[in-house]
Design a protein around this motif. Structure first.
Motif, PDB file in Angstrom:
ATOM      1  N   PHE A 317     -23.805 -64.868 -32.985  1.00  5.81           N
ATOM      2  CA  PHE A 317     -23.741 -63.855 -34.026  1.00  5.81           C
ATOM      3  C   PHE A 317     -24.440 -64.406 -35.258  1.00  5.81           C
ATOM      4  CE2 PHE A 317     -21.478 -61.261 -37.312  1.00  5.81           C
ATOM      5  CZ  PHE A 317     -21.965 -60.024 -36.879  1.00  5.81           C
ATOM      6  N   LEU A 318     -25.726 -64.118 -35.371  1.00  3.83           N
ATOM      7  CA  LEU A 318     -26.573 -64.727 -36.404  1.00  3.83           C
ATOM      8  C   LEU A 318     -26.570 -63.882 -37.669  1.00  3.83           C
ATOM      9  CD1 LEU A 318     -29.535 -65.897 -34.128  1.00  3.83           C
ATOM     10  CD2 LEU A 318     -27.373 -67.063 -34.684  1.00  3.83           C
ATOM     11  N   HIS A 319     -25.391 -63.701 -38.211  1.00  2.00           N
ATOM     12  CA  HIS A 319     -25.192 -62.929 -39.438  1.00  2.00           C
ATOM     13  C   HIS A 319     -24.678 -63.891 -40.506  1.00  2.00           C
ATOM     14  CE1 HIS A 319     -24.034 -59.049 -41.535  1.00  2.00           C
ATOM     15  NE2 HIS A 319     -23.300 -59.921 -42.215  1.00  2.00           N
ATOM     16  N   SER A 320     -25.126 -63.711 -41.743  1.00  2.27           N
ATOM     17  CA  SER A 320     -24.666 -64.633 -42.781  1.00  2.27           C
ATOM     18  C   SER A 320     -24.757 -63.999 -44.152  1.00  2.27           C
ATOM     19  CB  SER A 320     -25.501 -65.923 -42.770  1.00  2.27           C
ATOM     20  OG  SER A 320     -26.872 -65.622 -43.064  1.00  2.27           O
ATOM     21  N   HIS A 321     -23.936 -64.522 -45.072  1.00  2.00           N
ATOM     22  CA  HIS A 321     -24.009 -64.217 -46.497  1.00  2.00           C
ATOM     23  C   HIS A 321     -23.968 -65.557 -47.232  1.00  2.00           C
ATOM     24  CE1 HIS A 321     -23.209 -59.841 -46.114  1.00  2.00           C
ATOM     25  NE2 HIS A 321     -22.541 -60.223 -45.046  1.00  2.00           N
ATOM     26  N   SER A 322     -24.683 -65.663 -48.322  1.00  2.13           N
ATOM     27  CA  SER A 322     -24.759 -66.942 -49.025  1.00  2.13           C
ATOM     28  C   SER A 322     -23.393 -67.470 -49.429  1.00  2.13           C
ATOM     29  CB  SER A 322     -25.637 -66.807 -50.282  1.00  2.13           C
ATOM     30  OG  SER A 322     -26.944 -66.421 -49.930  1.00  2.13           O
ATOM     31  N   TYR A 323     -22.496 -66.561 -49.841  1.00  3.74           N
ATOM     32  CA  TYR A 323     -21.188 -66.981 -50.339  1.00  3.74           C
ATOM     33  C   TYR A 323     -20.081 -66.792 -49.310  1.00  3.74           C
ATOM     34  CZ  TYR A 323     -22.939 -67.836 -55.034  1.00  3.74           C
ATOM     35  OH  TYR A 323     -23.613 -68.348 -56.121  1.00  3.74           O
ATOM     36  N   THR A 324     -20.468 -66.726 -48.036  1.00  3.57           N
ATOM     37  CA  THR A 324     -19.480 -66.604 -46.971  1.00  3.57           C
ATOM     38  C   THR A 324     -18.391 -67.663 -47.101  1.00  3.57           C
ATOM     39  OG1 THR A 324     -20.988 -65.599 -45.360  1.00  3.57           O
ATOM     40  CG2 THR A 324     -19.145 -66.853 -44.481  1.00  3.57           C
ATOM     41  N   GLY A 325     -17.131 -67.216 -47.075  1.00  7.36           N
ATOM     42  CA  GLY A 325     -16.003 -68.139 -47.099  1.00  7.36           C
ATOM     43  C   GLY A 325     -15.910 -68.947 -48.366  1.00  7.36           C
ATOM     44  N   ASN A 326     -16.310 -68.370 -49.497  1.00  5.83           N
ATOM     45  CA  ASN A 326     -16.296 -69.096 -50.765  1.00  5.83           C
ATOM     46  C   ASN A 326     -14.923 -69.720 -51.031  1.00  5.83           C
ATOM     47  OD1 ASN A 326     -15.538 -68.522 -53.944  1.00  5.83           O
ATOM     48  ND2 ASN A 326     -17.463 -69.613 -53.637  1.00  5.83           N
ATOM     49  N   PRO A 327     -14.865 -71.023 -51.325  1.00  6.72           N
ATOM     50  CA  PRO A 327     -13.568 -71.697 -51.499  1.00  6.72           C
ATOM     51  C   PRO A 327     -12.700 -71.106 -52.605  1.00  6.72           C
ATOM     52  CG  PRO A 327     -15.325 -73.313 -51.231  1.00  6.72           C
ATOM     53  CD  PRO A 327     -15.987 -71.983 -51.374  1.00  6.72           C
ATOM     54  N   LEU A 328     -13.302 -70.701 -53.708  1.00  9.61           N
ATOM     55  CA  LEU A 328     -12.520 -70.110 -54.788  1.00  9.61           C
ATOM     56  C   LEU A 328     -11.870 -68.804 -54.346  1.00  9.61           C
ATOM     57  CD1 LEU A 328     -14.954 -70.757 -57.761  1.00  9.61           C
ATOM     58  CD2 LEU A 328     -12.628 -71.659 -57.581  1.00  9.61           C
ATOM     59  N   ALA A 329     -12.643 -67.947 -53.686  1.00  9.58           N
ATOM     60  CA  ALA A 329     -12.094 -66.674 -53.220  1.00  9.58           C
ATOM     61  C   ALA A 329     -11.008 -66.896 -52.165  1.00  9.58           C
ATOM     62  CB  ALA A 329     -13.218 -65.802 -52.667  1.00  9.58           C
ATOM     63  N   CYS A 330     -11.255 -67.848 -51.269  1.00  7.01           N
ATOM     64  CA  CYS A 330     -10.257 -68.143 -50.240  1.00  7.01           C
ATOM     65  C   CYS A 330      -8.984 -68.715 -50.855  1.00  7.01           C
ATOM     66  CB  CYS A 330     -10.827 -69.124 -49.213  1.00  7.01           C
ATOM     67  SG  CYS A 330     -12.091 -68.418 -48.138  1.00  7.01           S
ATOM     68  N   ARG A 331      -9.145 -69.515 -51.904  1.00  7.41           N
ATOM     69  CA  ARG A 331      -7.963 -70.083 -52.563  1.00  7.41           C
ATOM     70  C   ARG A 331      -7.164 -68.985 -53.266  1.00  7.41           C
ATOM     71  NH1 ARG A 331      -6.658 -75.240 -54.728  1.00  7.41           N
ATOM     72  NH2 ARG A 331      -4.376 -75.216 -54.898  1.00  7.41           N
ATOM     73  N   ALA A 332      -7.849 -68.022 -53.861  1.00  2.19           N
ATOM     74  CA  ALA A 332      -7.153 -66.876 -54.449  1.00  2.19           C
ATOM     75  C   ALA A 332      -6.389 -66.109 -53.372  1.00  2.19           C
ATOM     76  CB  ALA A 332      -8.148 -65.956 -55.154  1.00  2.19           C
ATOM     77  N   ALA A 333      -7.002 -65.968 -52.196  1.00  2.00           N
ATOM     78  CA  ALA A 333      -6.327 -65.278 -51.096  1.00  2.00           C
ATOM     79  C   ALA A 333      -5.107 -66.053 -50.616  1.00  2.00           C
ATOM     80  CB  ALA A 333      -7.303 -65.056 -49.944  1.00  2.00           C
ATOM     81  N   LEU A 334      -5.221 -67.372 -50.550  1.00  2.00           N
ATOM     82  CA  LEU A 334      -4.070 -68.190 -50.151  1.00  2.00           C
ATOM     83  C   LEU A 334      -2.935 -68.050 -51.158  1.00  2.00           C
ATOM     84  CD1 LEU A 334      -5.931 -71.366 -48.895  1.00  2.00           C
ATOM     85  CD2 LEU A 334      -4.431 -69.918 -47.512  1.00  2.00           C
TER      86      LEU A 334
END
Length: 442
Positions: A317-334
């Motif tokens: 699955f050769l799909h991507s975004h530059s900010y995929t899985g951004n740590p700051l956003a993931c930390r906000a989600a956690l």
């Protein structure tokens, strides 16, 4: 000085910012509101006026503005890692978030693919569905099915499975055709019909289509329990059970768009839990970061993941975004998930929902209101004989009453943060009634 400052911000914004989902000329008569800060359920402008964020800033804010626990998590993460590419690298926040989300599905949806916004998540789910069928040798399965009145975003792929003419018609020549089936909207009930009867009737429409051409259909995409952007159209959970059975019977993927209705908004963390089913793909965004940072993701099953697992790069699955899985956003989600757990938010929301529903009864019984409805932390009602400019006039009147509300056509809805206290609940209900009466009289 403050007055000039307020006016200056408006002037500068109108000169340089192209605002979303807006006919910019309307701001010649409808005031633009510069927000200086947020605190709890309130937004404040530069003159100190406040507005209760009754729609959670486009349905994203769950636990209030400037939430101290999410703030603390982000400040801590900022000193550790702000971003690193997720291709060839990984990091703690994205791993922990993926694990926690999988656990919430009992491991059924065990793989998460990340993006930034809801429409991107929908694009990912559509591409994954099509590509996984192709990897299985079923290359004819290229079509998608959506519900009448559905909305799934405004990128090209997402817009192709959207059925809101206002958003879609201008771009029709760019879009791939999709099949549209009956909505299970319970407001369609005829004499003696129940919401479950409508669900069965809508499911029968899907089955007719599947019988005719399931060999060409990759997936059906559904916003479970509440079709939000079409006017908060609510349906019975039975519809999702029937869809899961039909998708299994006819080998069609079930994509559930929980971008607006997930994260506790309908009463359970995932809306589909109320039907006791899991889809093949679930799309999350909006509230998953608590309303702090752009984050979206697609969760899917092991068998979908395995369809791409190969030595052959073209099968990946050769799909991507530059900010995929951004740590700051993931930390906000956690931090958001931690609040759900520590505060038993779903149980607390049931109490708040009952209180606000009771406080809204004067509107539910209003002579100019029909179809008052509620699902979890979403309320809606339809204005009878509303004028064409009802939505804009309601918005402007609401601002005068310290409310941020944006009706969808003649449908007024409330989707507030989960933190309202009793005084805010009472004030929200009373002011909504006052705004409605004034708008309808105007």
């Amino acid at each position: 000085m403050e007055l000039n400052n307020q006016s200056e911000w408006v002037t500068r914004s109108l000169r340089s910012v192209w605002h979303p989902c807006t006919q910019m000329q309307h701001h010649e008569t409808v005031p633009l509101i510069p927000v200086k800060r947020g605190q709890g359920a309130w937004l404040y402008d530069h003159e100190g006026r406040r507005y209760l964020d009754a729609i959670s800033s486009w349905w994203v804010n769950l636990f209030g503005h400037a939430n101290p626990r999410i703030n603390a998590a982000l400040k801590d993460q900022l000193d550790t890692l702000e971003h690193a590419m997720l291709a060839g690298f990984t990091h703690e926040p994205v791993i922990e978030l993926s694990e926690k989300l999988s656990a919430l599905t009992g491991g059924v949806l065990g793989h998460s693919f990340y993006a930034s916004d809801g429409a991107s998540a929908v694009e990912i789910a559509l591409k994954m569905s099509f590509h996984s069928w192709r990897n299985h040798g079923k290359t004819d399965k290229q079509e998608f099915v959506c519900l009448k009145g559905s909305y799934h975003g405004e990128t090209i792929g997402a817009l192709a499975v959207t059925d809101v003419a206002l958003f879609k018609d201008a771009y029709g020549p760019l879009l791939r055709a999709s099949q549209t089936v009956m909505s299970p909207d319970a407001r369609q009930a005829r004499d003696g019909e129940t919401a479950q009867d409508i669900a069965r009737r809508a499911a029968a429409d899907v089955e007719r289509l599947f019988q005719e051409k399931s060999e060409k259909i990759a997936a059906i995409i559904i916003e479970p329990l509440v079709q939000c952007a079409t006017g908060m159209a609510m349906h019975d959970p039975l519809y999702l059970q029937l869809m899961r059975a039909l998708c299994d019977q006819y080998s069609v993927h079930l994509i559930l768009d929980e971008i607006a209705v997930g994260c506790g908004r309908t009463g359970t963390f995932f809306a589909c839990e109320q039907a006791g089913v899991w889809p093949d793909f679930v799309c999350l965004s909006k509230g998953i970061s608590g309303g702090y940072l752009p984050l979206s993701l697609v969760m899917t099953r092991a068998e979908i993941y395995q369809a791409f697992y190969s030595n052959d790069v073209t099968r990946g699955f050769l799909h991507s975004h530059s900010y995929t899985g951004n740590p700051l956003a993931c930390r906000a989600a956690l931090a958001t998930l931690q609040i759900f757990e520590e505060d038993d938010v779903l149980a607390a929301n049931r109490i708040k929902s009952a209180k606000l529903t009771a406080a809204l009864q004067p509107l539910a019984q209003h002579a100019r209101v029909r179809n008052f409805r509620n699902r979890g932390m979403i309320w809606a009602f339809d204005a009878i004989d509303a004028t064409p400019d009802f939505s804009r006039r309601f918005f402007a009147t609401a601002v005068e009453h310290e409310l941020l509300m944006r009706p969808i056509g003649a449908t007024v809805y409330l989707m507030p943060p989960y933190i309202l206290d009793d005084e805010e609940i009472a004030g929200l209900a009373a002011n909504t009634l006052a705004v409605f009466d004034k708008t309808m009289a105007g």
